[in-house]
Write an enzyme that holds these catalytic residues in place. Structure first.
Site, PDB file in Angstrom:
ATOM      1  N   GLN A 401       0.852  -1.199   0.000  1.00 32.71           N
ATOM      2  CA  GLN A 401       0.000   0.000   0.000  1.00 32.71           C
ATOM      3  C   GLN A 401       0.886   1.247   0.000  1.00 32.71           C
ATOM      4  OE1 GLN A 401      -3.086  -0.546  -0.468  1.00 32.71           O
ATOM      5  NE2 GLN A 401      -3.480  -2.596   0.328  1.00 32.71           N
ATOM      6  N   TYR A 432      -5.475 -12.800  -1.863  1.00 30.14           N
ATOM      7  CA  TYR A 432      -4.735 -11.741  -2.572  1.00 30.14           C
ATOM      8  C   TYR A 432      -3.866 -11.015  -1.535  1.00 30.14           C
ATOM      9  CZ  TYR A 432      -8.759 -12.480  -5.713  1.00 30.14           C
ATOM     10  OH  TYR A 432      -9.748 -13.019  -6.495  1.00 30.14           O
ATOM     11  N   GLU A 456      -1.507 -15.812  -2.636  1.00 34.15           N
ATOM     12  CA  GLU A 456      -1.053 -14.709  -3.485  1.00 34.15           C
ATOM     13  C   GLU A 456      -0.392 -15.301  -4.737  1.00 34.15           C
ATOM     14  OE1 GLU A 456      -0.643 -11.219  -3.733  1.00 34.15           O
ATOM     15  OE2 GLU A 456       0.663 -11.729  -5.427  1.00 34.15           O
ATOM     16  N   ASP A 510      -8.623  -8.748  -1.164  1.00 33.92           N
ATOM     17  CA  ASP A 510      -8.054  -7.456  -1.592  1.00 33.92           C
ATOM     18  C   ASP A 510      -7.427  -7.622  -2.976  1.00 33.92           C
ATOM     19  OD1 ASP A 510      -6.985  -4.938  -1.728  1.00 33.92           O
ATOM     20  OD2 ASP A 510      -5.324  -5.338  -0.356  1.00 33.92           O
ATOM     21  N   CYS A 537      -9.401  -1.229  -4.693  1.00 35.63           N
ATOM     22  CA  CYS A 537      -8.932   0.052  -5.223  1.00 35.63           C
ATOM     23  C   CYS A 537      -9.729   0.417  -6.475  1.00 35.63           C
ATOM     24  CB  CYS A 537      -7.436   0.005  -5.526  1.00 35.63           C
ATOM     25  SG  CYS A 537      -6.994  -1.350  -6.604  1.00 35.63           S
TER      26      CYS A 537
HETATM   27  C1  LIG Z   1      -4.198  -4.766  -4.282  1.00 33.50           C
HETATM   28  S1  LIG Z   1      -2.936  -5.929  -4.019  1.00 33.50           S
HETATM   29  C2  LIG Z   1      -3.188  -6.303  -2.329  1.00 33.50           C
HETATM   30  C3  LIG Z   1      -2.060  -6.967  -1.639  1.00 33.50           C
HETATM   31  C4  LIG Z   1      -2.169  -7.022  -0.113  1.00 33.50           C
HETATM   32  N1  LIG Z   1      -3.468  -7.407   0.339  1.00 33.50           N
HETATM   33  C5  LIG Z   1      -1.745  -5.732   0.522  1.00 33.50           C
HETATM   34  O1  LIG Z   1      -2.593  -5.037   1.088  1.00 33.50           O
HETATM   35  O2  LIG Z   1      -0.563  -5.393   0.449  1.00 33.50           O
HETATM   36  C6  LIG Z   1      -3.533  -7.293  -4.896  1.00 33.50           C
HETATM   37  C7  LIG Z   1      -2.640  -8.496  -4.870  1.00 33.50           C
HETATM   38  O3  LIG Z   1      -3.326  -9.567  -5.535  1.00 33.50           O
HETATM   39  C8  LIG Z   1      -2.391 -10.339  -6.238  1.00 33.50           C
HETATM   40  N2  LIG Z   1      -3.160 -11.136  -7.212  1.00 33.50           N
HETATM   41  C9  LIG Z   1      -3.641 -10.745  -8.411  1.00 33.50           C
HETATM   42  N3  LIG Z   1      -4.358 -11.738  -8.983  1.00 33.50           N
HETATM   43  C10 LIG Z   1      -4.347 -12.774  -8.121  1.00 33.50           C
HETATM   44  C11 LIG Z   1      -4.924 -14.073  -8.130  1.00 33.50           C
HETATM   45  N4  LIG Z   1      -5.631 -14.492  -9.161  1.00 33.50           N
HETATM   46  N5  LIG Z   1      -4.718 -14.864  -7.071  1.00 33.50           N
HETATM   47  C12 LIG Z   1      -3.980 -14.461  -6.012  1.00 33.50           C
HETATM   48  N6  LIG Z   1      -3.409 -13.232  -5.951  1.00 33.50           N
HETATM   49  C13 LIG Z   1      -3.577 -12.400  -6.972  1.00 33.50           C
HETATM   50  C14 LIG Z   1      -1.421  -9.330  -6.788  1.00 33.50           C
HETATM   51  O4  LIG Z   1      -0.178  -9.914  -7.094  1.00 33.50           O
HETATM   52  C15 LIG Z   1      -1.339  -8.330  -5.626  1.00 33.50           C
HETATM   53  O5  LIG Z   1      -0.293  -8.640  -4.761  1.00 33.50           O
END
Ligand SMILES: C[S@@+](CC[C@H](N)C(=O)[O-])C[C@H]1O[C@@H](n2cnc3c(N)ncnc32)[C@H](O)[C@@H]1O
Length: 586
Positions: A401, A432, A456, A510, A537
């Site tokens: 973040q 995620y 993740e 998330d 977001c």
């Molecule tokens: C908005 S970030 C949030 C990360 C964490 N929750 C944080 O607050 O730091 C979204 C995360 O989802 C991961 N992501 C995207 N598609 C995904 C999927 N299909 N399965 C698991 N993770 C995924 C991305 O790599 C990223 O790290």
């Protein structure tokens, strides 16, 4: 008067009677125009909204235009201009261009109702002749429309104005009379509702045209929410990074709440049955400037040497050189100065890349526990951030973040809702999970026996998530992060053998801007957690996903209710808003 001129005059007269307003005839620019902004800073800006000098009309006699045979060419060109690197899934209803179309539809309906007009999408559609005439390399005139009123603000932060086509388009169509009752919707960046503006007419798309802001003519009037005195950044007029600096912070938060409500109106209108009409209040950021802990400016170059460091210009015409970025931390700004001084004028071959990754990092003195803030450059530097009592480390290119100051408030909000039901939380699932932020930061808000499990996609992030468990002295038996697709989490062997059941579980979701998907939501429903916290977001994909989740419950009966939706202003001065939805089992 020749027949064409007679028709144009008739059209202008028609508009005058329609709107009861005097019509400013469009102006073809003869001298460079003054861009808008604060007069005291005018010496800082170039004389045009973008670099080129105004072009002289090559068609002074304005003879009637022949019908265009170039529909396919224009359609192809438009497609080219609409495509950006990441956003080529334009059939997606939550794609930004689809959202813009929905916003335009909403605007013309409301405007039509107010003015007793029935305006349809057909009435604002731009013909291929018009689209062709205003394509960047084919535009022959610089036409300026004066004193047009901004009446709506889009989620992208563009003001919308509506203008009868007759006021400027007659010379560009085969039969000017076909413009009768037709309008053009202009999208004008860096404007707010109530502004009266002079704009340069730019590219036309199917349902709207772009307008480059030349001047705001009523800056000091009460009709406009604008206050130019609030603009802090010298690059604000030109830079694509911020949209809302001219609004008071209260107005920014109100606008962001209106985006949340709009997203649900578009994709999940039934939300009001859960949370009523008033929802999505946005909590402000403790820091409204100097909050951003990551920046990725690009170098520009000419004749093989670096000539500038900065961001995309608002007119999509290259990059602008940004000396300081007031939303970024002071340490990142020092780094921008350092990198500029080091590389400007150097040969392009001195750097193997053209984009910099700058991140704020905390240096912790292990002996005294004291901390100092630094900015690091590079995708593979190990970054350290501290949130409440927890320390997080990750590579410069991992997701984390970007506004550290607001994170404690978000954690408090989630903690409040996890404790509200009074039930014991046995499991916390962090889907995620990135580098483990929510799972770890909430580990002391749940009982010590609560198991925490995260998933993740990124291997590097998972490596750091498990590293972060260790450096925070958390029990590795209790907290586990695995690499994989969230959509297959519930069938993952490690997950299934972990003993985590839905009963007394909280699931945090998330995802990235594109949101989650039906496959994940279906399994989530079968898993039946007590509480779901959906952090997003992109509130448009969040609203879509909650509608899907509700649809999935249609057959088996309603199992979940949305308890609350709240916004958090992770990115003051910009168009972005973070939305957190709390969904509880009924
Ligand atoms: C908005 S970030 C949030 C990360 C964490 N929750 C944080 O607050 O730091 C979204 C995360 O989802 C991961 N992501 C995207 N598609 C995904 C999927 N299909 N399965 C698991 N993770 C995924 C991305 O790599 C990223 O790290």
């Amino acid at each position: 008067m020749n027949p064409t001129q007679t028709k144009i005059t008739r059209l202008i007269n028609w508009y005058s009677t329609l709107s009861n307003q005097p019509v400013n005839p469009p102006r073809t620019s003869e001298k460079p125009q003054k861009p808008y902004g604060q007069p005291s800073r005018s010496h800082l800006y170039p004389q045009k909204p973008y670099g080129k000098p105004p072009k002289e009309s090559k068609n002074p006699s304005r003879s009637p235009v022949k019908p265009s045979n170039d529909k396919h060419k224009y359609a192809k060109l438009l497609k080219h201009f609409q495509k950006t690197k990441r956003r080529n899934d334009i059939a997606d209803p939550t794609h930004p261009s689809s959202i813009t179309t929905l916003e335009i539809k909403e605007f013309i309906t409301k405007y039509g109702q107010k003015h007793n007009l029935n305006i349809t999408l057909g009435d604002i559609t731009n013909s291929y002749d018009l689209i062709g005439k205003f394509l960047p390399r084919l535009r022959t005139d610089d036409i300026i429309l004066e004193n047009i009123t901004i009446r709506y603000l889009t989620a992208d932060g563009h003001g919308i104005a509506i203008v009868p086509k007759a006021t400027y388009a007659a010379p560009y169509v085969v039969d000017p009379e076909e413009l009768l009752g037709k309008f053009t919707i202009f999208l004008v960046p860096k404007t707010v509702v109530g502004d009266k503006v002079n704009i340069l007419i730019k590219m036309h798309h199917e349902y709207y045209a772009e307008g480059a802001l030349m001047e705001v003519t009523n800056s000091d009037s009460r009709q406009s929410r604008r206050n130019n005195g609030l603009v802090v950044c010298q690059h604000f007029d030109k830079c694509n990074g911020c949209q809302l600096q001219m609004l008071s912070y209260e107005d920014q938060l109100r606008h962001k709440q209106s985006i949340i409500k709009k997203a649900y109106r578009f994709f999940y209108p039934d939300i009001t049955k859960h949370v009523g009409e008033e929802f999505g209040t946005v909590m402000g950021s403790p820091l409204q400037y100097t909050y951003r802990t990551k920046l990725t400016p690009h170098f520009s170059f000419g004749s093989g040497v670096f000539t500038g460091l900065g961001f995309e210009s608002v007119s999509n015409q290259g990059r602008i050189d940004v000396k300081q970025c007031p939303i970024a931390t002071p340490e990142i700004n020092d780094k921008i100065t350092e990198m500029r001084d080091k590389f400007l004028g150097q040969s392009k071959s001195t750097l193997p890349y053209t984009q910099l990754t700058l991140r704020q990092s905390t240096r912790i003195n292990n002996d005294t526990g004291s901390t100092t803030q630094v900015a690091l450059e590079g995708q593979y530097k190990v970054i350290t951030e501290k949130v409440n009592d927890f320390v997080f480390q990750f590579d410069g290119n991992c997701f984390f973040q970007n506004n550290n100051a607001i994170l404690p408030s978000v954690l408090d909000y989630i903690t409040y809702h996890t404790k509200l039901s009074g039930k014991l939380i046995d499991n916390l699932v962090d889907a995620y999970c990135g580098v483990g932020f929510f799972g770890i930061a909430l580990s002391n808000a749940v009982p010590e026996t609560t198991k925490i499990f995260g998933i993740e996609l990124s291997k590097t992030s998972i490596k750091y998530a498990n590293h972060n468990v260790k450096i925070n002295y958390l029990d590795q038996e209790r907290i586990k992060f695995i690499q994989g697709d969230a959509a297959s989490m519930f069938r993952n062997e490690e997950f299934m053998t972990s003993g985590i059941l839905g009963k007394n579980s909280v699931v945090i979701i998330d995802p990235s801007r594109k949101g989650s998907n039906e496959m994940f939501l279906k399994q989530l429903l079968e898993f039946e957690p007590e509480l779901i916290v959906y952090i997003s977001c992109n509130v448009f994909t969040q609203a879509r996903d909650l509608a899907t989740f509700a649809k999935l419950q249609k057959e088996g009966g309603q199992k979940y209710r949305v308890r609350d939706i709240m916004g958090f202003d992770f990115f003051p001065q910009t168009k972005h808003v973070e939305s957190v939805a709390i969904i509880e089992k009924v």
